[in-house]
Design a protein around this motif. Structure first.
Motif, short mmCIF file in Angstrom:
data_model
loop_
_atom_site.label_atom_id
_atom_site.label_comp_id
_atom_site.label_asym_id
_atom_site.label_seq_id
_atom_site.Cartn_x
_atom_site.Cartn_y
_atom_site.Cartn_z
N ARG A 40 0.80 -1.21 0.00
CA ARG A 40 0.00 0.00 0.00
C ARG A 40 0.85 1.27 0.00
N GLY A 41 2.17 1.12 -0.07
CA GLY A 41 3.05 2.27 -0.18
C GLY A 41 3.30 3.01 1.11
N LEU A 42 3.17 2.32 2.26
CA LEU A 42 3.44 2.93 3.56
C LEU A 42 4.80 2.49 4.08
N LYS A 43 5.44 3.36 4.84
CA LYS A 43 6.66 3.00 5.55
C LYS A 43 6.28 2.31 6.87
N LEU A 44 7.22 1.52 7.40
CA LEU A 44 7.00 0.80 8.66
C LEU A 44 8.17 1.07 9.59
N HIS A 45 7.85 1.64 10.76
CA HIS A 45 8.88 1.94 11.77
C HIS A 45 8.63 1.12 13.03
N LEU A 46 9.71 0.70 13.66
CA LEU A 46 9.62 -0.04 14.92
C LEU A 46 10.19 0.79 16.06
N ASP A 47 9.35 1.09 17.04
CA ASP A 47 9.82 1.62 18.31
C ASP A 47 10.29 0.43 19.13
N GLY A 48 11.58 0.15 19.01
CA GLY A 48 12.16 -1.02 19.69
C GLY A 48 12.75 -0.67 21.03
N ALA A 49 11.98 0.06 21.84
CA ALA A 49 12.48 0.49 23.15
C ALA A 49 12.97 -0.70 23.98
N ARG A 50 12.25 -1.83 23.87
CA ARG A 50 12.66 -3.02 24.62
C ARG A 50 12.75 -4.21 23.67
N ILE A 51 13.31 -3.98 22.50
CA ILE A 51 13.38 -5.01 21.47
C ILE A 51 14.18 -6.22 21.93
N PHE A 52 15.21 -6.02 22.74
CA PHE A 52 16.01 -7.17 23.17
C PHE A 52 15.24 -8.04 24.16
N ASN A 53 14.35 -7.43 24.94
CA ASN A 53 13.46 -8.25 25.77
C ASN A 53 12.60 -9.14 24.89
N ALA A 54 12.10 -8.58 23.79
CA ALA A 54 11.28 -9.36 22.87
C ALA A 54 12.09 -10.48 22.23
N LEU A 55 13.32 -10.19 21.82
CA LEU A 55 14.16 -11.19 21.17
C LEU A 55 14.50 -12.34 22.13
N VAL A 56 14.79 -11.99 23.38
CA VAL A 56 15.10 -13.02 24.37
C VAL A 56 13.86 -13.89 24.63
#
Length: 346
Positions: free
Chosen positions: A164-180
């Motif tokens: 749809r031609g939109l950009k996608l941004h991630l607020d990864g404030a706690r991204i490493f918690n998610a990865l773990v």
């Protein structure tokens, strides 16, 4: 605050002696001139880790998020995010102030969005409507009690945005918690996002800083926006060194914070002053106060017992575990919760 158990946020952490040593021995230069090799090393380390082209070190996650939004929108555009999103609730109205964009708020379960929620809210090309140009996800979701996206959930959102031609941004404030928690690989994130904000000063325990990741073109633009925001730093390598140390030594230990959060949630679940506890996935515990108590009375009772926390709404409180809340403190907190007797409503 001596002898207090501080669950207000994972931003209250103090650098370890080893981190301080790394900071004090960092090689530095004037980063505005592009001469700080430790800053460059941090930016490169994270861009390689997340399989993106370049990075930009900034003082805060709010700045990296707001720079990204300005990179990916024009005035009169619209940003799509959850109604709990940090970029909307806790960044001082920056989307309107900095970017002149409006916001389309969605209601995902615990702040988690899906293509089914996003798709119908993308505006068609019509002079009456703002241009839908950007979707922002938050991982983990702060007000969602640390809820995580998996890559399996992210992939179809990215596909929708691209189609749809939109950009996608991630607020990864706690991204490493998610990865773990999920076991997903950081390197798989870069293919889905146009921008990723990585915070170093929460669970990772660095004192200052976030890094915005994106294409070389995006980061070139972001650097100029950072300058306009007043965010250029000089010998910032002393701070960047803390981030490098955190990435090398303080990621896997996040699993301990998740375990500690579950222990606190279990104790809160049996307390008569608690009506409900959000499911715990990572290091955030949000609980609802029972009707026979006031939030103020419970907060006051916790504080007097030696437990510091914060309110997230009129009837909810939040605990956040981190590297300065060790196993002994968690055990102590669990016992204090069991013994707590807040004043009931009269």
């Amino acid at each position: 605050m001596q002898n207090k158990i501080d669950f207000r946020s994972d931003t209250v952490t103090i650098p370890t002696p080893e981190m301080i040593a790394a900071m004090m021995t960092a090689k530095v230069g004037d980063d505005v001139y592009g001469e700080d090799e430790t800053v460059a090393a941090l930016e490169s380390k994270l861009s390689v880790l997340f399989n993106m082209e370049a990075g930009l070190f900034c003082p805060s996650g709010t700045m990296t998020n707001q720079i990204a939004i300005k990179c990916f929108t024009q005035p009169m555009d619209e940003v799509i995010c959850d109604q709990t999103a940090h970029v909307y609730r806790y960044e001082g109205g920056g989307i309107a102030f900095h970017s002149g964009a409006s916001v389309r708020l969605l209601n995902g379960p615990r702040g988690i969005l899906s293509p089914e929620l996003i798709g119908p809210e993308i505006n068609e090309d019509n002079i009456h409507y703002p241009n839908s140009s950007l979707v922002v996800l938050e991982n983990t979701v702060n007000k969602g009690g640390g809820a995580c996206y998996t890559l399996e959930q992210i992939a179809p959102i990215a596909e929708l945005c691209k189609s749809r031609g939109l950009k996608l941004h991630l607020d990864g404030a706690r991204i490493f918690n998610a990865l773990v928690k999920t076991g997903d690989a950081a390197a798989d994130y870069g293919q889905y996002f146009d921008g990723i904000s990585i915070c170093l000063s929460k669970g990772l325990g660095a004192p200052v800083g976030s890094v915005l990741l994106g294409t070389k073109e995006t980061i070139h633009k972001a650097k100029k926006i950072r300058k306009a925001f007043g965010g250029g730093m000089r010998q910032a390598g002393f701070l960047a060194a803390a981030g490098i140390y955190a990435l090398d030594h303080q990621v896997t230990r996040l699993a301990e914070d998740h375990l500690h959060a579950q222990l606190l949630a279990d104790a809160l679940g049996t307390a008569d002053f608690v009506a409900a506890v959000m499911p715990v996935e990572t290091n955030i515990v949000i609980f609802k106060i029972a009707e026979s108590y006031t939030t103020a009375s419970v907060l006051d009772s916790l504080t007097k017992s030696g437990i510091l926390c914060g309110a997230t709404g009129p009837d909810t409180l939040r605990f956040v575990t981190h590297l300065n809340t060790d196993a002994n403190q968690i055990a102590q907190a669990v016992q204090l919760i069991k013994e707590l007797k807040p004043v009931k409503k009269s």
